[in-house]
Design a protein around this motif. Sequence first.
Motif, PDB file in Angstrom:
ATOM      1  N   UNK A 295      62.114  23.108  45.052  1.00 45.49           N
ATOM      2  CA  UNK A 295      61.347  24.229  45.596  1.00 45.49           C
ATOM      3  C   UNK A 295      62.142  25.520  45.487  1.00 45.49           C
ATOM      4  N   UNK A 296      61.836  26.290  44.478  1.00 43.30           N
ATOM      5  CA  UNK A 296      62.520  27.549  44.194  1.00 43.30           C
ATOM      6  C   UNK A 296      61.489  28.589  43.773  1.00 43.30           C
ATOM      7  N   UNK A 297      61.939  29.816  43.645  1.00 47.55           N
ATOM      8  CA  UNK A 297      61.096  30.860  43.087  1.00 47.55           C
ATOM      9  C   UNK A 297      60.582  30.420  41.713  1.00 47.55           C
ATOM     10  N   UNK A 298      59.312  30.678  41.469  1.00 44.41           N
ATOM     11  CA  UNK A 298      58.664  30.168  40.249  1.00 44.41           C
ATOM     12  C   UNK A 298      58.098  31.318  39.426  1.00 44.41           C
ATOM     13  N   UNK A 299      58.419  31.310  38.144  1.00 43.99           N
ATOM     14  CA  UNK A 299      57.851  32.306  37.243  1.00 43.99           C
ATOM     15  C   UNK A 299      56.482  31.830  36.771  1.00 43.99           C
ATOM     16  N   UNK A 300      55.541  32.744  36.806  1.00 44.72           N
ATOM     17  CA  UNK A 300      54.214  32.444  36.296  1.00 44.72           C
ATOM     18  C   UNK A 300      53.680  33.610  35.487  1.00 44.72           C
ATOM     19  N   UNK A 301      53.256  33.352  34.256  1.00 41.12           N
ATOM     20  CA  UNK A 301      52.603  34.359  33.414  1.00 41.12           C
ATOM     21  C   UNK A 301      51.238  33.815  33.048  1.00 41.12           C
ATOM     22  N   UNK A 302      50.199  34.634  33.241  1.00 43.98           N
ATOM     23  CA  UNK A 302      48.842  34.116  33.060  1.00 43.98           C
ATOM     24  C   UNK A 302      47.906  35.203  32.567  1.00 43.98           C
ATOM     25  N   UNK A 303      46.862  34.770  31.880  1.00 47.95           N
ATOM     26  CA  UNK A 303      45.698  35.606  31.619  1.00 47.95           C
ATOM     27  C   UNK A 303      44.654  35.277  32.673  1.00 47.95           C
ATOM     28  N   UNK A 304      44.270  36.274  33.453  1.00 43.10           N
ATOM     29  CA  UNK A 304      43.197  36.116  34.431  1.00 43.10           C
ATOM     30  C   UNK A 304      41.940  36.726  33.824  1.00 43.10           C
ATOM     31  N   UNK A 305      40.860  35.978  33.899  1.00 40.21           N
ATOM     32  CA  UNK A 305      39.705  36.328  33.068  1.00 40.21           C
ATOM     33  C   UNK A 305      38.392  36.266  33.856  1.00 40.21           C
ATOM     34  N   UNK A 306      37.578  37.322  33.727  1.00 44.69           N
ATOM     35  CA  UNK A 306      36.187  37.312  34.177  1.00 44.69           C
ATOM     36  C   UNK A 306      35.359  36.990  32.945  1.00 44.69           C
ATOM     37  N   UNK A 307      34.707  35.843  32.953  1.00 41.41           N
ATOM     38  CA  UNK A 307      34.058  35.355  31.735  1.00 41.41           C
ATOM     39  C   UNK A 307      32.653  35.920  31.566  1.00 41.41           C
ATOM     40  N   UNK A 308      32.357  36.247  30.348  1.00 42.98           N
ATOM     41  CA  UNK A 308      31.005  36.641  29.989  1.00 42.98           C
ATOM     42  C   UNK A 308      30.245  35.365  29.613  1.00 42.98           C
ATOM     43  N   UNK A 309      29.106  35.161  30.278  1.00 46.29           N
ATOM     44  CA  UNK A 309      28.378  33.910  30.094  1.00 46.29           C
ATOM     45  C   UNK A 309      27.359  33.969  28.953  1.00 46.29           C
ATOM     46  N   UNK A 310      27.250  35.117  28.295  1.00 46.65           N
ATOM     47  CA  UNK A 310      26.290  35.245  27.194  1.00 46.65           C
ATOM     48  C   UNK A 310      26.978  35.411  25.840  1.00 46.65           C
ATOM     49  N   UNK A 311      28.226  35.897  25.842  1.00 48.92           N
ATOM     50  CA  UNK A 311      28.958  36.092  24.593  1.00 48.92           C
ATOM     51  C   UNK A 311      30.456  35.961  24.879  1.00 48.92           C
ATOM     52  N   UNK A 312      31.278  36.404  23.967  1.00 53.91           N
ATOM     53  CA  UNK A 312      32.731  36.269  24.128  1.00 53.91           C
ATOM     54  C   UNK A 312      33.394  37.554  24.614  1.00 53.91           C
ATOM     55  N   UNK A 313      32.600  38.437  25.157  1.00 48.20           N
ATOM     56  CA  UNK A 313      33.134  39.710  25.639  1.00 48.20           C
ATOM     57  C   UNK A 313      33.737  39.538  27.043  1.00 48.20           C
ATOM     58  N   UNK A 314      34.731  38.656  27.137  1.00 52.29           N
ATOM     59  CA  UNK A 314      35.364  38.400  28.431  1.00 52.29           C
ATOM     60  C   UNK A 314      36.296  39.548  28.816  1.00 52.29           C
ATOM     61  N   UNK A 315      36.481  39.728  30.115  1.00 53.45           N
ATOM     62  CA  UNK A 315      37.436  40.709  30.620  1.00 53.45           C
ATOM     63  C   UNK A 315      38.718  39.957  30.973  1.00 53.45           C
TER      64      UNK A 315
END
Length: 299
Positions: free
Chosen positions: A223-243
């Motif tokens: 149990x130590x400090x943890x590095x996390x790198x991520x893409x957080x995404x709001x998905x578009x449900x009609x096409x691939x124009x995700x945020x």
Amino acid sequence: MDTQKWSLGLLSLAFLFITSSSADLLIKQATEGRGIEYNSSYSLTSNLGLTRVWRDEPPADKILSITSFSIIRKIWAPYVCSVFEAAGYKWRLVLYGNGNPIDDGLVKRYNNATKELGFGQLIPQSTFYDGNDGYREQDTGTFGAEIYIVNRAQLKEKVTFISNPPNNVFTWKILHFSTLEDKNYKSDEFLVGDRYWRLGFNPKGGLVPIYLYAQGFKANAVEVTTYGAANLRLKNQRNTNHITRFTEYWYLVLSGYGLGVNTIPLADVKDASNGYLVNDAIIIEAEMLTVSVTNLVSV
């Protein structure tokens, strides 16, 4: 001697003997002084890589006082003191009144082949014999030693960064969007690396935010400090124009600590023609790109 100051711990004219063959030792050695600094033209730091402190207490393990010190000034052979015990071993303090050509460092391993280690020069002989700095009074010199055992570490902490770890995509579909209140909502936990994570969001923000929370650790994890790198995404449900928004951080050991990113205005989310809100539901996603994993391994 109670009124004297002792110049401690990383100084000595002497060498030490040890009868053991396997101890790692940090030797703190001391010489008597009068609260007067060394000759300003001589630097312990530059000459020996050492520092010095003053204290009232004398050395704890051994004190050696030699009167008529000038008698041995030109003798190359050392004076070997009586055996004393410290830190569970037996020692002898070896004093080279005329110096020793071998300068050793602070931490050394004693063994059958190497039984004498220390510092070949404490201060210049001119300072000790001819100066008025208080190291020799009425031709008497006093020396001391303190012994500390340095126990070798058995384990080292190894931090590894894992790119594209297994099961690194977590998708959260939020239903009944129009009925949600102005507060932070959190997803179920998902495990990536050695840690559990959660997504979170607030449906009433001006720019709809997405949060990534670090939770507790899996069983037997360090149990130590943890590095996390991520893409957080709001998905578009009609096409691939995700945020998609990138985030990275050293997450605290404390569970529930989160970091957020903003996506698009709430009005744009509510506009059904944009494809983010479909059947009163939105989808947000975390793609964990890199996480750190810490292990304790043998040295």
